[in-house]
Design a protein around this motif. Structure first.
Motif, PDB file in Angstrom:
ATOM      1  N   LYS A 404     122.788  61.404  -5.552  1.00 53.93           N
ATOM      2  CA  LYS A 404     124.039  62.040  -5.125  1.00 53.93           C
ATOM      3  C   LYS A 404     123.693  63.294  -4.327  1.00 53.93           C
ATOM      4  O   LYS A 404     122.812  64.049  -4.726  1.00 53.93           O
ATOM      5  N   ASP A 405     124.387  63.498  -3.213  1.00 51.31           N
ATOM      6  CA  ASP A 405     124.129  64.667  -2.379  1.00 51.31           C
ATOM      7  C   ASP A 405     122.614  64.777  -2.088  1.00 51.31           C
ATOM      8  O   ASP A 405     121.970  65.814  -2.320  1.00 51.31           O
ATOM      9  N   ALA A 406     122.094  63.650  -1.594  1.00 44.11           N
ATOM     10  CA  ALA A 406     120.643  63.431  -1.549  1.00 44.11           C
ATOM     11  C   ALA A 406     119.853  64.485  -0.766  1.00 44.11           C
ATOM     12  O   ALA A 406     118.720  64.800  -1.117  1.00 44.11           O
ATOM     13  N   GLU A 407     120.468  65.049   0.295  1.00 47.02           N
ATOM     14  CA  GLU A 407     119.702  65.983   1.126  1.00 47.02           C
ATOM     15  C   GLU A 407     119.666  67.388   0.532  1.00 47.02           C
ATOM     16  O   GLU A 407     118.908  68.236   0.997  1.00 47.02           O
ATOM     17  N   ALA A 408     120.509  67.630  -0.479  1.00 47.10           N
ATOM     18  CA  ALA A 408     120.612  68.994  -1.011  1.00 47.10           C
ATOM     19  C   ALA A 408     119.535  69.277  -2.053  1.00 47.10           C
ATOM     20  O   ALA A 408     119.115  68.382  -2.784  1.00 47.10           O
ATOM     21  N   PHE A 409     119.121  70.544  -2.102  1.00 45.39           N
ATOM     22  CA  PHE A 409     118.138  70.980  -3.096  1.00 45.39           C
ATOM     23  C   PHE A 409     118.889  71.408  -4.359  1.00 45.39           C
ATOM     24  O   PHE A 409     119.534  72.458  -4.387  1.00 45.39           O
ATOM     25  N   LYS A 410     118.856  70.546  -5.385  1.00 45.92           N
ATOM     26  CA  LYS A 410     119.626  70.820  -6.600  1.00 45.92           C
ATOM     27  C   LYS A 410     118.789  70.520  -7.838  1.00 45.92           C
ATOM     28  O   LYS A 410     118.807  69.392  -8.337  1.00 45.92           O
ATOM     29  N   PRO A 411     118.047  71.514  -8.348  1.00 44.72           N
ATOM     30  CA  PRO A 411     117.197  71.246  -9.518  1.00 44.72           C
ATOM     31  C   PRO A 411     117.987  70.699 -10.707  1.00 44.72           C
ATOM     32  O   PRO A 411     117.451  69.961 -11.519  1.00 44.72           O
ATOM     33  N   GLU A 412     119.295  71.036 -10.794  1.00 44.82           N
ATOM     34  CA  GLU A 412     120.114  70.593 -11.935  1.00 44.82           C
ATOM     35  C   GLU A 412     120.149  69.074 -12.062  1.00 44.82           C
ATOM     36  O   GLU A 412     120.351  68.535 -13.131  1.00 44.82           O
ATOM     37  N   ARG A 413     119.960  68.379 -10.960  1.00 45.69           N
ATOM     38  CA  ARG A 413     120.058  66.913 -11.012  1.00 45.69           C
ATOM     39  C   ARG A 413     118.993  66.320 -11.958  1.00 45.69           C
ATOM     40  O   ARG A 413     119.155  65.238 -12.462  1.00 45.69           O
ATOM     41  N   VAL A 414     117.921  67.079 -12.175  1.00 42.46           N
ATOM     42  CA  VAL A 414     116.839  66.574 -13.034  1.00 42.46           C
ATOM     43  C   VAL A 414     117.338  66.344 -14.467  1.00 42.46           C
ATOM     44  O   VAL A 414     116.815  65.526 -15.199  1.00 42.46           O
ATOM     45  N   GLU A 415     118.422  67.100 -14.844  1.00 48.27           N
ATOM     46  CA  GLU A 415     118.958  66.933 -16.203  1.00 48.27           C
ATOM     47  C   GLU A 415     119.531  65.537 -16.415  1.00 48.27           C
ATOM     48  O   GLU A 415     119.506  65.004 -17.504  1.00 48.27           O
ATOM     49  N   THR A 416     120.072  64.964 -15.331  1.00 49.59           N
ATOM     50  CA  THR A 416     120.723  63.667 -15.511  1.00 49.59           C
ATOM     51  C   THR A 416     119.883  62.511 -14.976  1.00 49.59           C
ATOM     52  O   THR A 416     119.926  61.407 -15.491  1.00 49.59           O
ATOM     53  N   ASP A 417     119.117  62.768 -13.925  1.00 48.03           N
ATOM     54  CA  ASP A 417     118.323  61.668 -13.371  1.00 48.03           C
ATOM     55  C   ASP A 417     116.931  61.708 -13.967  1.00 48.03           C
ATOM     56  O   ASP A 417     116.394  62.774 -14.216  1.00 48.03           O
ATOM     57  N   GLU A 418     116.383  60.521 -14.118  1.00 45.84           N
ATOM     58  CA  GLU A 418     115.021  60.478 -14.641  1.00 45.84           C
ATOM     59  C   GLU A 418     114.049  60.749 -13.497  1.00 45.84           C
ATOM     60  O   GLU A 418     114.021  60.011 -12.523  1.00 45.84           O
ATOM     61  N   GLN A 419     113.305  61.810 -13.629  1.00 45.98           N
ATOM     62  CA  GLN A 419     112.331  62.098 -12.563  1.00 45.98           C
ATOM     63  C   GLN A 419     110.972  62.314 -13.216  1.00 45.98           C
ATOM     64  O   GLN A 419     110.475  63.430 -13.267  1.00 45.98           O
ATOM     65  N   ASP A 420     110.408  61.266 -13.729  1.00 45.25           N
ATOM     66  CA  ASP A 420     109.100  61.445 -14.355  1.00 45.25           C
ATOM     67  C   ASP A 420     108.011  61.178 -13.321  1.00 45.25           C
ATOM     68  O   ASP A 420     108.226  60.465 -12.340  1.00 45.25           O
ATOM     69  N   PHE A 421     106.861  61.782 -13.576  1.00 44.63           N
ATOM     70  CA  PHE A 421     105.787  61.711 -12.585  1.00 44.63           C
ATOM     71  C   PHE A 421     105.070  60.363 -12.582  1.00 44.63           C
ATOM     72  O   PHE A 421     104.213  60.124 -11.741  1.00 44.63           O
ATOM     73  N   ASN A 422     105.386  59.512 -13.542  1.00 48.40           N
ATOM     74  CA  ASN A 422     104.670  58.232 -13.613  1.00 48.40           C
ATOM     75  C   ASN A 422     105.346  57.116 -12.839  1.00 48.40           C
ATOM     76  O   ASN A 422     104.976  55.957 -12.982  1.00 48.40           O
ATOM     77  N   ALA A 423     106.378  57.449 -12.107  1.00 52.21           N
ATOM     78  CA  ALA A 423     107.110  56.461 -11.297  1.00 52.21           C
ATOM     79  C   ALA A 423     107.563  55.283 -12.162  1.00 52.21           C
ATOM     80  O   ALA A 423     107.446  54.138 -11.750  1.00 52.21           O
ATOM     81  N   SER A 424     108.076  55.584 -13.367  1.00 47.64           N
ATOM     82  CA  SER A 424     108.533  54.455 -14.178  1.00 47.64           C
ATOM     83  C   SER A 424     109.804  53.875 -13.562  1.00 47.64           C
ATOM     84  O   SER A 424     110.085  52.691 -13.716  1.00 47.64           O
TER      85      SER A 424
END
Ligand code: HEM
Length: 496
Positions: A404-424
Motif C-alpha cells: 500500500k502506498d508503495a513509493e512512500a517511506f513508511k516504517p510503520e508498515r513493518v508492523e503489519t507486513d511481514e518483512q523478514d530477511f529470509n525472503a519467506s
C-alpha cells in the motif's frame, strides 16, 4: 590505415556473429516468455539504454508481464517481476537456478569464479558457503565483530563532533566506516595493504554486471581484448593477487609463532586455520580463500554503507519519523554518555526504519544474476538451460499490488507486513532468497543498526545552508550498490 581497419574488423565480426546466431536459432524452438522486439545480432540490447537497469526492466515488465525475455547478444536473459515467480524460481526450482553465470570479470578477478558469489553451484561453492555459515558469520563470530562495529561507530561520532557544525559528507564517512569494519574483521587491526586491496576491488566491480560486450557474446572472447576489458582486469588482478598473497603470508607467519585464540582470529586467520587443520576439502586452494576475502569486500562494504546513507536521507526528509526513531534510542539509553553495542539490541522502531530503507532502496536492486542449469517450465513458459535470470527485487518491493502506498517511506508498515530477511514471502527480499541468499545478513544488519543508533542518539540532523527538505535530492547511482548519486551532506548538532 586505421580508418580502413575499423570497418573491416567490424564487418568480419558482424558476419561471424550473424552466422553463429543464425545456426543457433535454427536448433531451438522453445515456448519462451514474451519480450520486446529485437534487432539482428544485438537483440534487445537497445531496450536497456537510457535509465538505470532496474527502472528500465520495470518499465518493460509493465508491457511484457512478470516474466519476460530479452535477447542480449548471445544471451537469453529472463526477467522476473513478481513474488510468485520469484518463489517459483528460488523455491520450487531452487536447484535449477542455484548457479551463477560466468563473467569475464569473475573469471579473471575471482580465480576462475572460485569464490562464493560467482562459483557455479557445486562442491566448491558448498564448501565455501559452509565456511561462511559455520565460521565466518556464525552468531558467535558476528557477536564478537560487534565490538569492531562499536569502535568504528564511536570513531565516526568523534569525527562528526570535530566538524563542529560544519556540513559533513555522510556518504564518504559511512563508506569509510563500512570499509574499515570489513577490513578489521578480515585482516585484523593493522593492515598496511588495506587501501591497495580496496581500491583494486573497487576498480573491478563495474565489470561484474554481466552487461559488458564480452559477457553478452561469451563465445567471442576476443571482444574483451578489443574493448581493453581483459587487459584492465588482468592488470588489476595481478596487483590484487600479489597484495592478498602478502597479507596471507603475514598471517601465516604470525600463526606459526603464536597460537591465536578463537575470538582473536580475523577472517584470514580463520581461513588459514581451516586449511591447515585439514577441515577443508583438498580441492579448496589458497586462491579460493583469497576469492572469499574479495567477496567480503565486494559484498559487505558499499551495500552496508549505502543503506545507512539512504536511511539517514529518508530520516532527514521525514522529521516525524526521525523524531520517533530518536526518541526510541534516547529513551532506551537515557543518561548514557556513550552507547555500547551490547545495549543496541532491542530497538524495534529503528529495525523498522532499516527494513523500510531496504525495501525502497535495496542495495542490490536486481539481486545477483542466476544461471539456469537445466531447462525448466516457469510461469507457463520454457526457460532453456543456459539462460540467465534476473529478479527485479526493487520493482517487486515497490509494486502497489503488494504494498500500500508503495513509493512512500513508511516504517510503520513493518508492523503489519511481514518483512523478514529470509525472503519467506518473496514480496520482500533485499538479501535475495533460496540457497544463494546473502550469508552476510547478520553482519550487515548489525553494523547498520549500531552505527545508526549512535548517529541518532548523539546528534540532531539538518540540511546545510537552510535547504528545505524537498530540496534534498534522492537521485540514484548504481555502482557496486544502489547509492545516492550526489553525496549526502548534513549538519549535525550534538544532542544535549
Ligand atoms: C545491506 C547489506 C547487504 C545486502 C542488501 C546484500 C544483498 C545481497 C544479495 C541480494 C545477494 C544475492 C542473493 C541471491 O542470489 O539470492 C547477496 C549475496 C552475497 N552477499 Fe550480501 N548483502 C549485504 C551484505 C553483505 C555482507 C555484510 C557480506 C559479507 C561481509 C555479504 C556477502 C555476500 C556473499 C558472499 C554473497 C554470495 C552468496 C552466494 O552466492 O552463495 N553481503 N547479498
Amino acid at each position: 590505415m586505421e580508418t580502413i581497419l575499423v570497418p573491416v574488423i567490424t564487418s568480419i565480426l558482424l558476419i561471424l556473429l550473424m552466422k553463429k546466431l543464425y545456426f543457433q536459432r535454427k536448433t531451438t524452438c522453445y515456448n519462451l516468455p514474451p519480450g520486446p522486439w529485437k534487432i539482428p545480432i544485438f537483440g534487445s540490447m537497445h531496450h536497456l539504454i537510457g535509465e538505470h537497469v532496474h527502472h528500465r526492466l520495470r518499465r518493460l515488465a509493465k508491457t511484457y508481464g512478470p516474466l519476460f525475455h530479452l535477447k542480449l547478444g548471445e544471451v537469453d536473459l529472463m526477467v522476473i517481476t513478481s513474488p510468485e515467480l520469484a518463489a517459483e524460481s528460488m523455491k520450487t526450482h531452487d536447484l535449477s537456478f542455484a548457479s551463477r553465470p560466468q563473467f569475464m570479470g569473475s573469471k579473471i578477478i575471482l580465480y576462475n569464479s572460485g569464490d562464493i558469489v560467482f562459483a557455479p553451484y557445486g562442491k566448491l561453492w558448498a564448501q565455501l558457503r559452509k565456511i561462511c555459515t559455520i565460521e565466518l558469520f556464525s552468531s558467535k563470530r558476528v557477536k564478537h565483530f560487534r565490538s569492531i562495529m562499536d569502535e568504528e561507530g564511536n570513531n565516526l561520532i568523534e569525527k562528526i563532533r570535530m566538524a563542529d557544525g560544519v556540513p559533513v559528507n555522510m556518504t564518504e564517512m559511512l563508506l569509510s566506516v563500512a570499509n574499515t569494519t570489513i577490513s578489521r574483521a578480515s585482516f585484523g587491526m593493522e593492515c598496511a595493504q588495506q587501501h591497495k586491496i580496496f581500491s583494486a576491488v573497487k576498480d573491478t566491480f563495474k565489470y561484474m554486471s554481466g552487461f559488458d560486450l564480452a559477457d553478452l557474446f561469451p563465445s567471442f572472447s576476443f571482444l574483451g581484448e578489443i574493448t581493453g576489458m581483459r587487459r584492465h582486469l588482468e592488470k588489476v588482478h595481478k596487483v590484487l593477487d600479489s597484495t592478498l598473497d602478502e597479507v596471507f603470508e603475514e598471517h601465516q607467519k604470525k600463526s606459526i609463532n603464536n597460537s591465536i585464540d578463537y575470538l582473536d582470529e580475523d577472517l584470514v586467520d580463520v581461513l588459514l586455520r581451516l586449511k591447515k587443520t585439514g577441515e577443508l576439502d583438498e580441492s579448496v586452494t589458497l586462491d579460493n580463500l583469497k576469492g572469499v576475502i574479495v567477496d567480503l569486500i565486494l559484498g559487505g562494504t558499499e551495500t552496508t554503507s549505502a543503506i545507512m546513507e539512504w536511511a539517514m536521507a529518508e530520516l532527514v526528509r521525514h522529521p516525524e519519523i526521525m523524531r520517533k526513531a530518536q526518541s526510541e534510542v534516547r529513551e532506551a539509553f537515557k543518561g548514557k554518555t556513550k552507547l555500547h553495542e551490547n545495549d543496541i539490541t532491542n530497538l524495534p522502531y529503528l529495525t523498522m526504519v532499516i527494513k523500510e530503507s531496504l525495501r525502497v532502496r535495496p542495495p542490490a536492486p536486481i539481486l545477483v544474476p542466476r544461471y539456469c542449469s537445466e531447462t525448466v517450465e516457469l510461469g507457463g513458459y520454457t526457460i532453456p538451460a543456459g539462460s540467465r535470470l534476473l529478479i527485479n527485487a526493487w520493482a517487486i518491493m515497490r509494486d502497489p499490488k503488494y504494498w500500500k502506498d508503495a513509493e512512500a517511506f513508511k516504517p510503520e508498515r513493518v508492523e503489519t507486513d511481514e518483512q523478514d530477511f529470509n525472503a519467506s514471502r518473496f514480496q520482500y527480499m533485499p538479501f535475495g532468497g533460496g540457497r544463494r541468499i546473502c550469508p552476510g545478513v547478520n553482519f550487515g544488519v548489525a553494523s547498520i543498526e549500531i552505527v545508526l543508533a549512535k548517529l541518532l542518539y548523539h546528534f540532531d540532523w539538518e540540511l546545510p545552508g537552510g535547504k528545505r527538505l524537498e530540496e534534498l535530492d534522492m537521485e540514484e547511482s548504481i555502482g557496486l550498490a544502489l547509492t545516492k548519486k550526489n553525496p549526502l551532506l548534513l549538519v549535525a548538532s550534538p544532542h544535549k
